[in-house]
Design an enzyme around this catalytic site. Structure first.
Site, short mmCIF file in Angstrom:
data_model
loop_
_atom_site.label_atom_id
_atom_site.label_comp_id
_atom_site.label_asym_id
_atom_site.label_seq_id
_atom_site.Cartn_x
_atom_site.Cartn_y
_atom_site.Cartn_z
N HIS A 1 -15.36 4.63 1.73
CA HIS A 1 -15.43 5.13 0.64
C HIS A 1 -16.93 5.01 0.28
O HIS A 1 -17.87 5.40 -1.20
CB HIS A 1 -14.63 3.90 -1.27
CG HIS A 1 -13.71 5.46 -0.99
ND1 HIS A 1 -13.09 6.49 -1.27
CD2 HIS A 1 -12.22 4.83 0.09
CE1 HIS A 1 -11.69 6.33 -1.46
NE2 HIS A 1 -11.32 5.99 -0.67
N HIS B 1 -5.49 8.79 1.37
CA HIS B 1 -6.85 8.68 1.22
C HIS B 1 -6.93 9.73 2.58
O HIS B 1 -7.14 9.76 3.41
CB HIS B 1 -7.15 7.45 1.64
CG HIS B 1 -8.78 6.93 2.00
ND1 HIS B 1 -9.01 6.51 1.91
CD2 HIS B 1 -9.58 7.56 3.39
CE1 HIS B 1 -10.64 6.75 2.45
NE2 HIS B 1 -10.29 7.25 3.58
N ASP C 1 -9.89 9.30 -2.51
CA ASP C 1 -8.02 8.99 -2.86
C ASP C 1 -8.70 10.34 -3.67
O ASP C 1 -8.42 9.96 -4.83
CB ASP C 1 -8.48 7.64 -3.82
CG ASP C 1 -8.56 6.35 -2.36
OD1 ASP C 1 -7.77 6.94 -1.21
OD2 ASP C 1 -9.13 5.47 -3.03
N GLU D 1 -1.80 5.61 4.44
CA GLU D 1 -1.63 5.84 2.55
C GLU D 1 -2.64 7.09 2.51
O GLU D 1 -3.26 8.12 2.83
CB GLU D 1 -3.67 5.54 2.50
CG GLU D 1 -3.84 3.61 2.69
CD GLU D 1 -5.26 3.33 1.89
OE1 GLU D 1 -5.30 4.33 1.47
OE2 GLU D 1 -5.54 1.80 2.11
C1 LIG Z 1 -6.42 1.43 -1.45
C2 LIG Z 1 -7.87 2.88 -1.28
N1 LIG Z 1 -8.00 2.42 -3.06
C3 LIG Z 1 -8.70 2.99 -0.38
O1 LIG Z 1 -9.42 3.38 -0.49
N2 LIG Z 1 -8.49 2.93 1.11
C4 LIG Z 1 -9.48 2.52 2.31
C5 LIG Z 1 -8.47 2.29 3.34
C6 LIG Z 1 -11.04 1.25 1.71
O2 LIG Z 1 -10.17 0.64 1.17
O3 LIG Z 1 -11.38 2.40 2.38
ZN LIG Z 2 -9.21 5.20 -0.14
#
Ligand SMILES: C[C@@H](N)C(=O)N[C@H](C)C(=O)O
Ligand SMILES: [Zn+2]
Length: 241
Positions: A135, A215, A142, A212
């Site tokens: 991110h 995501h 997400d 997930e």
């Molecule tokens: C847990 C979730 N919100 C998320 O964004 N997971 C990914 C893998 C991340 O932390 O980059």
């Molecule tokens: Zn994510």
């Protein structure tokens, strides 16, 4: 499979800036991490992504609406500075320890097991520009599906739930082995919605995280690894101060 095999991939960085999400893309607010006090500082906040990613989200929403005109994409989270990633990893470990009755400040095998569990879902807040949290590149998003009133559709588990229930095909497998008719129908409904989200996102070029259902990314290391590209083209973007 190694936990994050994509982190070794080359990044040929693009200078494309982060852009705010356009009004056509529904934001789920209040934003949960901001509400917890996550340190966005003076940065414009989570509802920003790279222009190339925004263009593909609009394509994904158009293909969703060809199939289900009354539905739309609903954005839960976008860009996340490394400081916010660190805050959320720590928050999630503490929350899980509290659920299990563990002291989060005392080292123990159980505490280590919580860290391992959390690491299946949250990327480490690495400061290394060669392995940015997805991110933090502005390439990962997400998201879920919403109805015509902007209400989130049930997808079988909330975004960010830890556990097998969050795996994209969890309810497909459950429906196959279920003998209870009601449980099977519910599993098929949730599986169908997750599959539709994946279908429209993949048709627009996105890659899904293996653990997930919510995501997806386009242009980051995970995307490059899942789509067999030689390199990613979005590296970490720092907050502008
Ligand atoms: C847990 C979730 N919100 C998320 O964004 N997971 C990914 C893998 C991340 O932390 O980059
Ligand atoms: Zn994510």
């Amino acid at each position: 499979m190694a936990l994050r095999p994509w982190n070794g991939l080359a990044i040929q960085p693009s200078s494309e800036p982060l852009c705010p999400l356009p009004a056509e893309l529904l934001r789920l607010e209040p934003h949960p991490y901001s509400a917890l006090g996550a340190p966005y500082g003076a940065a414009a906040g989570p509802f920003q992504l790279r222009q190339g990613v925004i263009e593909r989200l609009l394509m994904a929403q158009a293909s969703l609406q060809r199939l289900r005109p009354e539905w739309r994409l609903a954005i839960f989270d976008g860009w996340r500075p490394v400081a916010v990633q660190a805050f959320m990893v720590e928050h999630t470990i503490r929350q899980r320890c509290a659920e299990l009755g563990l002291d989060p400040d005392a080292a123990s095998p159980a505490r280590e097991a919580v860290e391992v569990e959390v690491a299946r879902f949250w990327a480490p807040p690495s400061p290394d520009p060669l392995s940015p949290p997805p991110h933090s590149t502005g390439a990962a998003v997400d998201l879920t599906l919403a109805d015509q009133s902007g209400l989130e559709l049930a997808m079988g588990s909330p975004i960010d739930a830890l556990g097998a229930v969050s795996e994209p095909d969890h309810f497909g497998a459950l429906a196959q082995r279920s003998v209870d008719q009601q449980q099977r129908q519910e599993a098929l409904l949730w599986h169908g919605r997750r599959a539709l989200l994946r279908q429209v996102m993949e048709a627009s070029g996105f890659a899904q995280h293996p653990n997930e259902w919510w995501h997806f990314s386009w242009g980051d290391q995970l995307w490059a690894w899942r789509t067999a590209q030689p390199a990613a083209f979005y590296g970490r973007v720092e907050p502008v101060v």
